[in-house]
Design an enzyme around this catalytic site. Structure first.
Site, PDB file in Angstrom:
ATOM      1  N   ARG A 179      -8.796 -12.813  -2.232  1.00 10.96           N
ATOM      2  CA  ARG A 179     -10.064 -12.161  -2.734  1.00 10.96           C
ATOM      3  C   ARG A 179     -10.182 -12.240  -4.145  1.00 10.96           C
ATOM      4  O   ARG A 179      -9.188 -12.200  -5.019  1.00 10.96           O
ATOM      5  CB  ARG A 179     -10.080 -10.683  -2.286  1.00 10.96           C
ATOM      6  CG  ARG A 179     -10.948  -9.915  -3.207  1.00 10.96           C
ATOM      7  CD  ARG A 179     -12.550 -10.369  -2.413  1.00 10.96           C
ATOM      8  NE  ARG A 179     -13.546  -9.115  -2.801  1.00 10.96           N
ATOM      9  CZ  ARG A 179     -14.810  -9.409  -2.712  1.00 10.96           C
ATOM     10  NH1 ARG A 179     -15.296 -10.333  -2.184  1.00 10.96           N
ATOM     11  NH2 ARG A 179     -15.713  -8.309  -3.143  1.00 10.96           N
ATOM     12  N   GLU A 226      13.550  13.416  16.706  1.00  6.59           N
ATOM     13  CA  GLU A 226      12.129  13.068  16.368  1.00  6.59           C
ATOM     14  C   GLU A 226      11.974  13.156  14.925  1.00  6.59           C
ATOM     15  O   GLU A 226      11.088  12.092  14.348  1.00  6.59           O
ATOM     16  CB  GLU A 226      11.107  14.416  16.828  1.00  6.59           C
ATOM     17  CG  GLU A 226       9.541  13.993  16.619  1.00  6.59           C
ATOM     18  CD  GLU A 226       8.570  15.034  17.395  1.00  6.59           C
ATOM     19  OE1 GLU A 226       8.432  14.880  18.583  1.00  6.59           O
ATOM     20  OE2 GLU A 226       7.951  15.879  16.549  1.00  6.59           O
ATOM     21  N   GLN A 283      -3.833  -6.551 -13.579  1.00  4.16           N
ATOM     22  CA  GLN A 283      -2.526  -5.786 -13.709  1.00  4.16           C
ATOM     23  C   GLN A 283      -2.914  -4.115 -12.665  1.00  4.16           C
ATOM     24  O   GLN A 283      -2.149  -3.906 -12.224  1.00  4.16           O
ATOM     25  CB  GLN A 283      -2.315  -5.206 -15.239  1.00  4.16           C
ATOM     26  CG  GLN A 283      -1.069  -4.489 -15.101  1.00  4.16           C
ATOM     27  CD  GLN A 283      -0.566  -4.156 -16.583  1.00  4.16           C
ATOM     28  OE1 GLN A 283      -1.413  -3.320 -17.169  1.00  4.16           O
ATOM     29  NE2 GLN A 283       0.310  -5.136 -17.224  1.00  4.16           N
TER      30      GLN A 283
END
Length: 380
Positions: A269, A243, A280
């Site tokens: 956008r 797991e 930046q």
């Protein structure tokens, strides 16, 4: 040292991502009961996801750790319901591997085909109110009585339990023997004396139901014991290696999809007359998200590779688990910041990615426990 995947692995990964998106990729699917249903589980099973690392003779994929992780990564990338992905991974890695490697032949024949096909859903029931990180502090007991063990006790958090068919659980059979007095069992849910709660309300991974499990004078035939009496801690640690090593690949897939969406968003956008990606502050945030993802991916692949080589490396597993889980949360926060107000809204699915990532530092051993393992393996 070769860091590249084979052509077969790349083809299997891309094909599985496409198949998952086609069959399980509908955004914001509504669950009447708040979690996956059997139809969705069967769809995942039809793609081979419930039996990835189970033997081919039982209908499984016969895959090793790395290929199992790659498949779960593809599942996590293509399926927006991370709870479903987590539920399948828990069934496979915490439950099916224990049956595969420790059940007797008759029980393997009885259960593994159904677990591989998805007909049977497995739940891992070990955590108790006073035994989370301290797995040696179990209060659930199992007393041998003829051909049966009688189980009494309560488990506090068992993923898949409300919809499960079988429970992999652990109980104290010899209180005086410490961690050598714990024994593992695979328990059919139909046995008398088992009570499972309704699903617990959770912050994330809502698609995977988790519940409390109470055993009251539950008579479990001895054939359902996993390994020999007193071997429970070893059985648990074995399944947890699977797991902790493979399950977190689903978060690598989630982060891949998340980063892809963030890049697409900042390209289109616009603010102040420019694409967001020209700023930046945004481009560097994307760069850091990429760095976290790639670092986590490499540590996870390395841990899987070592496991496939038959090498037990606790440090490698813990480093990978911590790196992936912390990256998933940090990238989730960055994704919301990049999407701004829309990322905080439910319809985009961005806020859900963060909520689904938060418990990753808790289950399969908390981050604090894994840092203890790393420190001890370093000689402290």
């Amino acid at each position: 040292m070769d860091f590249d995947l084979t052509a077969e692995q790349r083809d299997r990964f891309s094909g599985l991502v496409d198949a998952v998106r086609k069959q399980l990729g509908s955004p914001l699917r509504e669950h009447p009961e708040g979690h996956f249903d059997r139809e969705e589980w069967r769809t995942a099973a039809s793609l081979g996801l419930t039996g990835l690392c189970l033997p081919a003779e039982y209908g499984g994929g016969g895959l090793g750790a790395l290929d199992t992780a790659l498949a779960l990564q593809a599942f996590g990338r293509g399926c927006p319901d991370t709870g479903l992905v987590f539920g399948v991974a828990a069934h496979l890695l915490a439950c099916a591997t224990a049956v595969r490697d420790f059940a007797d032949d008759l029980v393997r024949d009885e259960l593994l085909t159904g677990m591989a096909s998805g007909e049977l859903v497995g739940a891992n029931a070990i955590t108790e109110d006073e035994a989370g990180s301290d797995a040696s502090g179990l209060r659930t007991v199992a007393v041998r009585d003829g051909y049966d063990y009688v189980l009494d006790g309560e488990k506090s958090f068992a993923s898949n339990a409300p919809v499960s068919d079988i429970l992999v659980t652990y109980a104290v059979t010899d209180p005086a023997a410490g961690f050598l007095g714990i024994t593992g069992f695979v328990v059919p849910r139909t046995l008398p004396g088992i009570e499972i709660s309704t699903p617990l309300a959770k912050m994330g991974l809502a698609g995977c139901p988790a519940g409390r499990v109470r055993f009251t004078q539950c008579r479990v035939p001895a054939r359902y014991r996993l390994g020999v009496e007193g071997q429970g801690q070893a059985v648990f640690q074995h399944s947890m290696r699977w797991e902790r090593t493979c399950l977190f690949a689903l978060y690598v897939g989630l982060m891949e999809e998340q980063l892809s969406r963030c890049v697409a968003h900042v390209r289109t956008r616009r603010q102040f007359g420019r694409p967001l990606g020209d700023f930046q502050a945004i481009s560097h945030r994307i760069a850091v998200m990429s760095q976290r993802l790639e670092s986590a991916r490499l540590l996870l692949y390395r841990a899987c590779w070592l496991m496939d080589q038959g090498r037990v490396d606790q440090t490698a597993v813990s480093l990978a688990k911590v790196a992936v889980s912390e990256a998933a949360i940090a990238n989730g926060l960055d994704a919301i910041q990049i999407f701004g107000g829309s990322g905080y809204l439910v319809p985009t699915g961005i806020e859900q990615q963060l909520r689904d990532a938060v418990p990753s530092t808790l289950f399969s051993g908390t981050t604090e426990i894994h840092r203890e393992i790393i420190a001890k393996e370093a000689g402290l």
